[in-house]
Design a protein around this motif. Sequence first.
Motif, PDB file in Angstrom:
ATOM      1  N   MET A   1     -22.976 -29.842  51.850  1.00  0.00           N
ATOM      2  CA  MET A   1     -23.868 -31.083  52.616  1.00  0.00           C
ATOM      3  C   MET A   1     -24.932 -31.939  51.668  1.00  0.00           C
ATOM      4  N   SER A   2     -24.064 -32.886  52.236  1.00  0.00           N
ATOM      5  CA  SER A   2     -24.883 -34.449  51.497  1.00  0.00           C
ATOM      6  C   SER A   2     -25.858 -34.441  51.699  1.00  0.00           C
ATOM      7  N   LYS A   3     -26.745 -35.789  50.954  1.00  0.00           N
ATOM      8  CA  LYS A   3     -28.423 -35.648  50.501  1.00  0.00           C
ATOM      9  C   LYS A   3     -28.436 -36.556  51.453  1.00  0.00           C
ATOM     10  N   ILE A   4     -29.957 -36.752  51.910  1.00  0.00           N
ATOM     11  CA  ILE A   4     -30.359 -37.467  53.493  1.00  0.00           C
ATOM     12  C   ILE A   4     -30.881 -39.033  53.143  1.00  0.00           C
ATOM     13  N   ALA A   5     -29.464 -39.804  53.507  1.00  0.00           N
ATOM     14  CA  ALA A   5     -29.741 -41.062  53.513  1.00  0.00           C
ATOM     15  C   ALA A   5     -31.064 -40.858  53.770  1.00  0.00           C
ATOM     16  N   ILE A   6     -31.905 -42.597  53.048  1.00  0.00           N
ATOM     17  CA  ILE A   6     -33.254 -42.949  53.629  1.00  0.00           C
ATOM     18  C   ILE A   6     -32.837 -44.614  53.711  1.00  0.00           C
ATOM     19  N   TYR A   7     -33.420 -45.440  55.089  1.00  0.00           N
ATOM     20  CA  TYR A   7     -33.809 -47.082  54.472  1.00  0.00           C
ATOM     21  C   TYR A   7     -35.202 -46.951  54.670  1.00  0.00           C
ATOM     22  N   ILE A   8     -35.523 -48.837  53.854  1.00  0.00           N
ATOM     23  CA  ILE A   8     -37.149 -48.093  54.392  1.00  0.00           C
ATOM     24  C   ILE A   8     -36.947 -50.039  53.999  1.00  0.00           C
ATOM     25  N   VAL A   9     -37.318 -50.339  55.365  1.00  0.00           N
ATOM     26  CA  VAL A   9     -38.386 -51.182  55.975  1.00  0.00           C
ATOM     27  C   VAL A   9     -39.948 -51.440  55.385  1.00  0.00           C
ATOM     28  N   ASP A  10     -40.176 -52.711  54.282  1.00  0.00           N
ATOM     29  CA  ASP A  10     -41.378 -53.236  54.620  1.00  0.00           C
ATOM     30  C   ASP A  10     -41.278 -54.649  53.855  1.00  0.00           C
ATOM     31  N   ASP A  11     -42.528 -54.605  54.290  1.00  0.00           N
ATOM     32  CA  ASP A  11     -42.595 -56.422  53.839  1.00  0.00           C
ATOM     33  C   ASP A  11     -43.396 -56.542  52.507  1.00  0.00           C
ATOM     34  N   HIS A  12     -44.051 -55.725  52.365  1.00  0.00           N
ATOM     35  CA  HIS A  12     -44.508 -56.053  50.946  1.00  0.00           C
ATOM     36  C   HIS A  12     -43.486 -55.356  49.610  1.00  0.00           C
ATOM     37  N   GLU A  13     -43.302 -55.325  48.593  1.00  0.00           N
ATOM     38  CA  GLU A  13     -41.987 -54.825  47.726  1.00  0.00           C
ATOM     39  C   GLU A  13     -43.071 -53.896  46.741  1.00  0.00           C
ATOM     40  N   ILE A  14     -44.399 -53.835  46.677  1.00  0.00           N
ATOM     41  CA  ILE A  14     -44.822 -52.835  46.237  1.00  0.00           C
ATOM     42  C   ILE A  14     -44.224 -51.893  47.137  1.00  0.00           C
ATOM     43  N   VAL A  15     -44.846 -51.469  48.439  1.00  0.00           N
ATOM     44  CA  VAL A  15     -44.645 -50.147  49.467  1.00  0.00           C
ATOM     45  C   VAL A  15     -43.177 -50.163  49.257  1.00  0.00           C
ATOM     46  N   ARG A  16     -42.603 -50.665  49.039  1.00  0.00           N
ATOM     47  CA  ARG A  16     -41.039 -50.407  49.335  1.00  0.00           C
ATOM     48  C   ARG A  16     -40.547 -49.671  48.122  1.00  0.00           C
ATOM     49  N   GLU A  17     -41.220 -50.046  46.777  1.00  0.00           N
ATOM     50  CA  GLU A  17     -41.333 -49.611  45.814  1.00  0.00           C
ATOM     51  C   GLU A  17     -41.675 -48.531  45.075  1.00  0.00           C
ATOM     52  N   GLY A  18     -42.761 -48.342  46.034  1.00  0.00           N
ATOM     53  CA  GLY A  18     -43.605 -47.534  45.416  1.00  0.00           C
ATOM     54  C   GLY A  18     -43.078 -46.102  46.889  1.00  0.00           C
ATOM     55  N   ILE A  19     -42.972 -46.455  48.142  1.00  0.00           N
ATOM     56  CA  ILE A  19     -42.204 -45.562  48.597  1.00  0.00           C
ATOM     57  C   ILE A  19     -40.609 -44.824  48.044  1.00  0.00           C
ATOM     58  N   ALA A  20     -39.724 -45.836  47.768  1.00  0.00           N
ATOM     59  CA  ALA A  20     -39.053 -45.157  46.861  1.00  0.00           C
ATOM     60  C   ALA A  20     -39.147 -44.002  45.384  1.00  0.00           C
ATOM     61  N   ALA A  21     -40.619 -44.537  44.652  1.00  0.00           N
ATOM     62  CA  ALA A  21     -40.582 -44.168  43.780  1.00  0.00           C
ATOM     63  C   ALA A  21     -40.857 -42.527  44.061  1.00  0.00           C
ATOM     64  N   PHE A  22     -41.604 -42.521  45.474  1.00  0.00           N
ATOM     65  CA  PHE A  22     -42.064 -40.702  45.695  1.00  0.00           C
ATOM     66  C   PHE A  22     -40.865 -39.895  46.237  1.00  0.00           C
ATOM     67  N   LEU A  23     -39.322 -41.241  46.438  1.00  0.00           N
ATOM     68  CA  LEU A  23     -38.393 -40.258  46.979  1.00  0.00           C
ATOM     69  C   LEU A  23     -37.556 -39.882  45.645  1.00  0.00           C
ATOM     70  N   ILE A  24     -37.917 -40.661  44.888  1.00  0.00           N
ATOM     71  CA  ILE A  24     -36.691 -40.379  43.418  1.00  0.00           C
ATOM     72  C   ILE A  24     -37.348 -38.696  42.732  1.00  0.00           C
ATOM     73  N   GLY A  25     -35.836 -38.582  42.586  1.00  0.00           N
ATOM     74  CA  GLY A  25     -36.086 -36.896  42.307  1.00  0.00           C
ATOM     75  C   GLY A  25     -36.027 -35.692  43.159  1.00  0.00           C
ATOM     76  N   VAL A  26     -36.676 -36.818  44.247  1.00  0.00           N
ATOM     77  CA  VAL A  26     -36.040 -35.333  45.471  1.00  0.00           C
ATOM     78  C   VAL A  26     -35.031 -34.479  45.879  1.00  0.00           C
ATOM     79  N   PRO A  27     -34.656 -33.560  45.959  1.00  0.00           N
ATOM     80  CA  PRO A  27     -33.317 -32.968  46.157  1.00  0.00           C
ATOM     81  C   PRO A  27     -33.378 -33.338  47.531  1.00  0.00           C
ATOM     82  N   ASP A  28     -31.962 -33.596  48.172  1.00  0.00           N
ATOM     83  CA  ASP A  28     -32.029 -33.020  48.918  1.00  0.00           C
ATOM     84  C   ASP A  28     -32.197 -34.850  49.551  1.00  0.00           C
TER      85      ASP A  28
END
Lengths: 207, 207
Positions: A1-28
């Motif tokens: 079972m491969s990981k769930i691939a995510i695309y993030i779309v947001d015009d604010h870099e802070i928000v993009r990076e913030g969400i990405a930071a939330f998800l880094i290290g989450v298994p799956d």
Amino acid sequence: MSKIAIYIVDDHEIVREGIAAFLIGVPDIEVKALFPDAMSVLKSLEKDLPDVLLLDIGLPDIDGIKLAERLKISHPKLPILIISGNTDDRHLIGAVKAGVKGFLPKDVEKTELCEAILRVASGKKYFSSEISQSLQNALINHLDTAELSAREKEIAILLADGLSFREIGSQLFISERTVEAHKNNAIKKLGLRNTMQLVAWAVTNLK
Amino acid sequence: MSKIAIYIVDDHEIVREGIAAFLIGVPDIEVKALFPDAMSVLKSLEKDLPDVLLLDIGLPDIDGIKLAERLKISHPKLPILIISGNTDDRHLIGAVKAGVKGFLPKDVEKTELCEAILRVASGKKYFSSEISQSLQNALINHLDTAELSAREKEIAILLADGLSFREIGSQLFISERTVEAHKNNAIKKLGLRNTMQLVAWAVTNLK
DNA sequence: ATAAGCCTAGGGGAATTTCCCTATATAAAT
DNA sequence: ATTTATATAGGGAAATTCCCCTAGGCTTAT
């Protein structure tokens, strides 16, 4: 079972990076790419599809809801999860109509975000409890009507021009109470709070 | 037909001489005198007037724009052509308000300098294309929105978001009467009729 | 030093809008 | 034929805004 691939779309870099930071290290879960606007993600989707698309509403080029509508046609199986600070009736209903799989407020917590992604990725829906609440009200108020009648638009514009009910009434040869009624209907249909917001809406949408 | 007499005012000798060198040998133009500061040229102007005054902004004694304002009063027909490296909003708007006939950046080329002098000497205006560009932005930024104070703009936006006086007041930790006062001042300044028009204005100019 | 602009805020009454209702007529849609 | 949307309009009370005024403290410019 491969990981769930995510695309993030947001015009604010802070928000993009913030969400990405939330998800880094989450298994799956694996964040595959970040996009600042609709056009760039549209291009990318031609080549490769993620498992879940995290989408903001306030994008610079194409409104997030418009984008969701388009994607429903071009990629009907792609699950879309909206993350928006703007949770008013219009946006909620627009999103649901566009067939998004989930809707989160922007102040969502990490655990809930992950939960939502897993749900959506497995084909289910996920609307945060706050959102569900608002959505129910919104649906009760106006499920099918988002368009204003000609008269309602006319009056919205005259209000934006600075005329009072009385002035509008005498200009259109109707009672000021009728003007008020049209104004109230317009506000309800659009899911707004008051006349100021109607004026703001009229300026951006009718001028 | 005599030549066009030029005065050059700049605190840097290199610049003075540089401009003079540009103009030496140009038919129809004659550099009459060079001045390092405002006082010296003011004295000289009591006896004799050139056809065009080339003026820098960063002078040691009196700011070039202030000087231009004074000269508008004492010698209203003397055409002033600003040559300045400093092309920020304040200087541009100040110069235009002072009624200068032209404005060039300091890296202007020889041909454009001559062109500008000839135009100005014949009673026309000359603003280099770079300057026109910046000036337009400056005018949009200032004469338009700068008429309102920061607080007034803030409140105009909050009104457009649909907040009442009370809500705005508690959000900004001020009295609702103060909010009303700011709103009234904004309406007066912009020459509007009522809050609806202010909201419409805010939506088109502040968002 | 004096003026000007900005931010603050109150009094008090007039005017307007808002928020509950109800109501009729007409045209379009199901 | 019945519902739905639209356009019309009123009653009445509450809430809000509007309009006139005054006024002090503060900063900035002349």
